[in-house]
Design a protein around this motif. Structure first.
Motif, mmCIF file in Angstrom:
data_model
loop_
_atom_site.group_PDB
_atom_site.id
_atom_site.type_symbol
_atom_site.label_atom_id
_atom_site.label_comp_id
_atom_site.label_asym_id
_atom_site.label_seq_id
_atom_site.Cartn_x
_atom_site.Cartn_y
_atom_site.Cartn_z
ATOM 1 N N LEU A 47 0.670 -1.217 0.042
ATOM 2 C CA LEU A 47 0.152 0.074 0.065
ATOM 3 C C LEU A 47 0.965 1.365 0.149
ATOM 4 C CD1 LEU A 47 -3.192 -0.476 2.126
ATOM 5 C CD2 LEU A 47 -3.178 0.447 -0.028
ATOM 6 N N SER A 48 2.072 1.375 0.770
ATOM 7 C CA SER A 48 2.718 2.450 0.825
ATOM 8 C C SER A 48 3.375 2.709 -0.675
ATOM 9 C CB SER A 48 4.144 2.195 1.771
ATOM 10 O OG SER A 48 3.374 2.028 3.027
ATOM 11 N N GLN A 90 -2.671 -9.930 -5.701
ATOM 12 C CA GLN A 90 -2.725 -9.107 -4.230
ATOM 13 C C GLN A 90 -2.529 -7.894 -4.352
ATOM 14 O OE1 GLN A 90 0.202 -10.349 -1.404
ATOM 15 N NE2 GLN A 90 -0.703 -9.021 0.193
ATOM 16 N N PHE A 91 -1.638 -7.286 -5.338
ATOM 17 C CA PHE A 91 -1.436 -5.767 -5.701
ATOM 18 C C PHE A 91 -2.593 -5.290 -6.359
ATOM 19 C CE2 PHE A 91 -0.691 -2.545 -8.606
ATOM 20 C CZ PHE A 91 0.291 -1.580 -8.054
ATOM 21 N N ALA A 92 -3.538 -5.891 -7.128
ATOM 22 C CA ALA A 92 -4.478 -5.522 -7.555
ATOM 23 C C ALA A 92 -5.641 -5.189 -6.605
ATOM 24 C CB ALA A 92 -5.250 -6.584 -8.826
ATOM 25 N N ASN A 93 -5.774 -6.075 -5.658
ATOM 26 C CA ASN A 93 -6.652 -6.005 -4.528
ATOM 27 C C ASN A 93 -6.264 -4.765 -3.706
ATOM 28 O OD1 ASN A 93 -8.114 -7.986 -5.117
ATOM 29 N ND2 ASN A 93 -6.807 -9.559 -3.927
ATOM 30 N N GLN A 94 -5.228 -4.552 -3.553
ATOM 31 C CA GLN A 94 -4.652 -3.272 -2.675
ATOM 32 C C GLN A 94 -4.588 -2.144 -3.358
ATOM 33 O OE1 GLN A 94 -1.864 -3.714 0.442
ATOM 34 N NE2 GLN A 94 -3.906 -4.930 0.691
ATOM 35 N N LEU A 95 -4.691 -2.118 -4.547
ATOM 36 C CA LEU A 95 -4.699 -0.964 -5.764
ATOM 37 C C LEU A 95 -6.310 -0.354 -5.528
ATOM 38 C CD1 LEU A 95 -3.519 1.116 -7.369
ATOM 39 C CD2 LEU A 95 -3.956 -0.545 -9.382
ATOM 40 N N SER A 96 -7.238 -1.073 -5.320
ATOM 41 C CA SER A 96 -8.595 -0.989 -5.325
ATOM 42 C C SER A 96 -9.059 -0.171 -4.088
ATOM 43 C CB SER A 96 -9.659 -2.024 -5.528
ATOM 44 O OG SER A 96 -9.488 -3.046 -4.488
ATOM 45 N N LEU A 97 -8.138 0.131 -2.976
ATOM 46 C CA LEU A 97 -8.545 0.382 -1.817
ATOM 47 C C LEU A 97 -8.321 1.948 -1.645
ATOM 48 C CD1 LEU A 97 -6.916 -2.300 0.821
ATOM 49 C CD2 LEU A 97 -9.118 -2.067 -0.029
ATOM 50 N N PRO A 98 -7.418 2.571 -2.116
ATOM 51 C CA PRO A 98 -7.295 4.057 -1.908
ATOM 52 C C PRO A 98 -8.211 4.664 -2.881
ATOM 53 C CG PRO A 98 -4.967 3.006 -2.543
ATOM 54 C CD PRO A 98 -6.310 2.082 -2.708
ATOM 55 N N ASN A 99 -8.651 6.239 -2.862
ATOM 56 C CA ASN A 99 -9.504 6.858 -3.465
ATOM 57 C C ASN A 99 -8.503 8.032 -3.862
ATOM 58 O OD1 ASN A 99 -11.443 7.983 -4.949
ATOM 59 N ND2 ASN A 99 -12.613 8.674 -3.113
ATOM 60 N N PHE A 100 -7.947 8.053 -5.096
ATOM 61 C CA PHE A 100 -7.177 9.063 -5.449
ATOM 62 C C PHE A 100 -7.872 10.017 -6.229
ATOM 63 C CE2 PHE A 100 -4.173 5.385 -5.458
ATOM 64 C CZ PHE A 100 -3.309 5.765 -4.667
ATOM 65 N N PRO A 101 -7.188 11.451 -6.088
ATOM 66 C CA PRO A 101 -8.142 12.469 -6.808
ATOM 67 C C PRO A 101 -7.847 12.514 -8.342
ATOM 68 C CG PRO A 101 -5.946 13.194 -5.888
ATOM 69 C CD PRO A 101 -6.017 11.874 -5.554
ATOM 70 N N SER A 102 -8.535 13.391 -9.142
ATOM 71 C CA SER A 102 -8.291 13.422 -10.499
ATOM 72 C C SER A 102 -6.885 14.433 -10.745
ATOM 73 C CB SER A 102 -9.533 14.193 -11.134
ATOM 74 O OG SER A 102 -9.126 14.496 -12.302
ATOM 75 N N SER A 103 -6.569 13.961 -11.937
ATOM 76 C CA SER A 103 -5.127 14.785 -12.329
ATOM 77 C C SER A 103 -5.416 16.054 -12.871
ATOM 78 C CB SER A 103 -4.456 13.901 -13.395
ATOM 79 O OG SER A 103 -4.360 12.619 -13.027
#
Length: 830
Positions: A58-59, A220-233
């Motif tokens: 996640l980091s 597992q990386f794909a599962n972790q990537l779905s957790l954060p909510n990143f802002p638009s660019s």
């Protein structure tokens, strides 16, 4: 820093620990430094050690994606300016427009590009209601894939297409080349003409490539990537999905049952190529394909590899090739090591690392992985099995093969005979170099045998997978009990082709030599040469792992060409409180489990036995003890001695003792059953081997391991063929680079070789002791049971979180007292 500010915590989905924030800041600042400075000052490498249980994945995600979203507009603008400069440089006359006109044009171009991102996001929003749930299809797909090995293969499928040498073959090659050029031009035309495909206009300026060892780690990386909510660019875009794509092999992604029925990856690749170039081709692959429906669905949300298979089935599109079409619009890509580390594969997959971010996880094994990917081995047994199988193949199909195939297969038989004869006559012991590989073909009447033409024949005809599958079909009855191993191991003929292909490797990068088996092995000796293009192309390469010490090995072996100020090194502390882990070094006279001392009965039956007996009394019964030994041979010697002297029963009566053996049953499940049984008051102890099945990838969390003991130092076997060759290579490098006196050269060579061996040893130690602490509430003691651990050259190579907790006690009695007090302050019933 405001802990409640999403940006300050890099949009981490949870409240990150301080060490996680420090790690994310290190990554973000490294990338930002490269963004603000000239390329000559860039930090090209970032080596990160983040112990297991500290939320490393996640980091890595939060820091890199936050940086990308913060800088995408700037990167897009820089990309447009770079394209404009290239266009101007191709022009015959210099542009004479004033600066304000150029600036206005650049702003308009940037806004046009941003509008395309906005339009594509709107396009995805409109399509979201048309996408059905994938779960039922995914389950069905798994059932279909798991049963594909039962599909029977007809005899006609074992026969290759007619093959012709010389003039006819040259004409065939020209035809193939012409068809490939035509296909490429069609693809370009399609790309330009298909204006309705929004993705064709979408191009992310910088991508994050995330590589790891296994597909399960990538999922597992794909599962972790779905957790954060990143802002638009972009401020013009309220929400922006993460454009994520997991790359995988045809073995994972092929949806054509006529192709994926073949068991090995190599066979599937060849079968795919052959089908695509036949009349009619593959129904799921079209040169002039429009794969935008596939891309639209992939980009709707985060999908793993199995989802891609299902989406491909749904749209009747090959997910392997459709994934490649989606690459321009991707922000984050996951891929296995082999795709990243092989230049040939990168080109075939159209992976452009230029100015992109490369993250390599589980990088503690990176050097070994590069060496293994670019090394090859062929044993005498492999050659004999292939020879017999090929003879049987020719006997059965000789009349059905055209002359070109028959002649080349007979030449291949001759080559196998030459290799068998060479190994039989010349093998004496492992580690003997073959300095002139042409000696293999000397005095064998092999003047008509051209190895490179044979490699070309096998690659063009795609005959290898048919022969290998046929050979396997002959031995299926004998191997029914080993089906899993047969399916996963590399087919014999492909191993031989891989070995023959290694003949083209430059001699300075590797060495041919005899090894156990007997066998001939080609071993890569200079991995830096093959890793250098990745460093040169990438904006930054991040190497991350739970146990990355000793880090100086990466500097010396993988990127010696870089200046030290171009390399960032960062080692996290553990998330556990300081009083949840104690490290002890036992430094008592004569306590050295060197190779010479490993048969010392006093050391084994008195010192070692009494130590473990005392430890059993001072570690709570509910808590397991795990002891690591340097080799199966040494552990077996200890167990046999204890059994002969009645010592095994004594310790087994105190705690149930389980131990790992090279070919024996895995003892982990029985050990865990006793530890996890609340009614069991006896407790258990487990002896394992460094580098064995239990030393890496197994989580000894909580009561499974309250004390971990490193018995001795696991130095590698100096008599192995590989180490003999590596040692000789290091000595030659010192000799070539050092122009001093011969005596000084010898001394310098000894130092280099010793450091190399120390690094191998301590990497294994760090991997093993890293099994003991798995989460923030875990606690354990680590005991390094050998006086040599107290030497600075050894101690300084320990992981920081282990080294920083070394206690002052150096003898067994005070160590046991401290251990008892340590557990007295813990909830030992947990």
């Amino acid at each position: 820093m405001d802990p409640n500010n999403d940006h300050d915590k890099f949009y981490h989905p949870y409240q990150p620990y301080d060490i996680q924030l420090d790690l994310m800041k290190c990554i973000y600042n490294t990338l930002q430094f490269n963004n603000n400075n000239n390329s000559t000052d860039n930090k090209k490498i970032c080596i990160l050690e983040s112990p297991t249980g500290t939320g490393k994945t996640l980091s890595l995600i939060c820091s890199t994606v936050t940086w990308l979203r913060d800088n995408k507009q700037h990167l897009l603008s820089a990309s447009l300016q770079s394209n404009e400069i290239d266009t101007d440089s191709d022009s015959d006359s210099e542009s004479d427009e004033p600066d304000w006109v150029k600036e206005s044009f650049q702003n308009d171009s940037l806004n046009d590009k941003i509008d395309q991102f906005v339009a594509f996001e709107s396009h995805l929003n409109k399509n979201i209601n048309n996408i059905n749930s994938l779960l039922p299809q995914t389950n069905l797909k798994k059932k279909l894939k798991s049963s594909r090995i039962d599909i029977e293969i007809e005899d006609s499928e074992f026969i290759p297409t007619p093959y012709n040498d010389t003039t006819q073959q040259q004409q065939d090659n020209k035809t193939i080349l012409a068809n490939q050029v035509k296909s490429l031009l069609n693809k370009i035309d399609t790309s330009h003409n298909n204006n309705n495909n929004n993705n064709n206009q979408l191009h992310n300026p910088v991508k994050i490539y995330f590589a790891s060892r296994t597909h399960s780690q990538l999922n597992q990386f794909a599962n972790q990537l779905s957790l954060p909510n990143f802002p638009s660019s972009f401020k013009q875009l309220q929400t922006e999905r993460i454009k994520f794509l997991p790359l995988a092999s045809k073995k994972q992604l092929c949806i054509n049952p006529d192709v994926n029925k073949w068991n090995s990856l190599e066979a599937i690749n060849d079968a795919c190529y052959e089908l695509r170039h036949q009349k009619g081709g593959c129904p799921f692959y079209k040169v002039d394909r429009d794969t935008s429906p596939f891309t639209d669905e992939v980009f709707q949300s985060i999908h793993d590899i199995e989802d891609l298979y299902t989406i491909g089935e749904k749209h009747k599109m090959c997910p392997y090739y459709a994934s490649r079409d989606a690459l321009p619009g991707v922000e984050v890509i996951t891929l296995p090591y082999q795709y990243l580390l092989s230049e040939t594969t990168r080109k075939a997959m159209k992976l452009d690392l230029k100015n992109n971010i490369v993250v390599i996880d589980e990088a503690h094994n990176l050097i070994d992985t590069i060496n293994n990917i670019h090394s090859s081995i062929i044993s005498l047994n492999d050659l004999k099995v292939c020879q017999l199988g090929l003879q049987n193949y020719l006997t059965k199909f000789k009349l059905k093969l055209n002359p070109g195939n028959r002649v080349n297969l007979l030449k291949l038989l001759k080559l196998l005979s030459i290799l068998i004869d060479f190994i039989t006559k010349n093998f004496t012991k492992p580690g003997i170099p073959i300095n002139n590989i042409n000696d293999i073909f000397k005095d064998n009447n092999a003047d008509t045998l051209n190895v490179f033409n044979l490699i070309k024949y096998i690659n063009v005809s795609k005959v290898a997978y048919k022969i290998d599958t046929y050979i396997k079909s002959l031995t299926n009855n004998d191997d029914d009990n080993n089906n899993d191993n047969n399916i996963t191991k590399k087919p014999t003929l492909f191993k031989i082709v891989s070995f023959l292909t290694s003949l083209t490797n430059p001699s300075k990068e590797g060495q041919f030599f005899f090894d156990v088996g007997p066998s001939i092995k080609y071993m890569l000796l200079e991995p830096s040469k093959l890793f250098e293009p990745i460093i040169n192309d990438a904006k930054c390469v991040i190497l991350a792992g739970g146990t990355m010490e000793p880090m100086d090995e990466f500097n010396d072996v993988l990127f010696p060409q870089l200046k030290r100020n171009q390399i960032v090194q960062y080692s996290c502390n553990h998330i556990i409180p300081d009083d949840n882990l104690k490290t002890f070094i036992v430094n008592e006279p004569g306590l050295e489990f060197t190779f010479a001392n490993r048969n010392n009965l006093s050391l084994i039956n008195d010192t070692l036995f009494q130590f473990y007996m005392n430890l059993c009394d001072n570690v709570p019964r509910k808590g397991g003890i795990v002891g690591f030994f340097p080799s199966y041979q040494f552990l077996g010697n200890v167990i046999n001695n204890w059994k002969r002297n009645g010592l095994f029963n004594k310790i087994n009566n105190k705690r149930s003792l389980f131990y790992e053996s090279k070919n024996g049953k895995d003892p982990l499940n029985e050990y865990a059953e006793i530890i996890n049984d609340p009614s069991n008051e006896k407790g258990a102890i487990l002896f394992a081997v460094v580098g064995g099945r239990l030393s890496e990838g197994i989580n000894f969390q909580d009561n499974l391991c309250r004390a971990i003991v490193m018995t001795g130092l696991p130095y590698p076997n100096l008599l192995s063929g590989e180490l003999q060759i590596k040692k000789r290579h290091l000595e030659m490098k010192v000799e070539m680079s050092n122009k001093t006196k011969p005596d000084d050269q010898k001394q310098d060579a000894k130092i280099v070789v010793k450091n190399f061996l120390d690094n191998l040893c301590m990497k294994a130690v760090n991997q093993s002791v890293g099994r003991s602490i798995r989460h923030i509430n875990d606690y354990s003691v680590i005991i390094l049971f050998d006086s040599r651990y107290d030497r600075d050259n050894i101690k300084n190579k320990l992981s920081h979180w282990v080294k920083n907790r070394i206690q002052p006690q150096r003898s067994t009695t005070p160590l046991m007292v401290s251990t008892k007090l340590f557990f007295k302050g813990k909830n030992t019933g947990h």
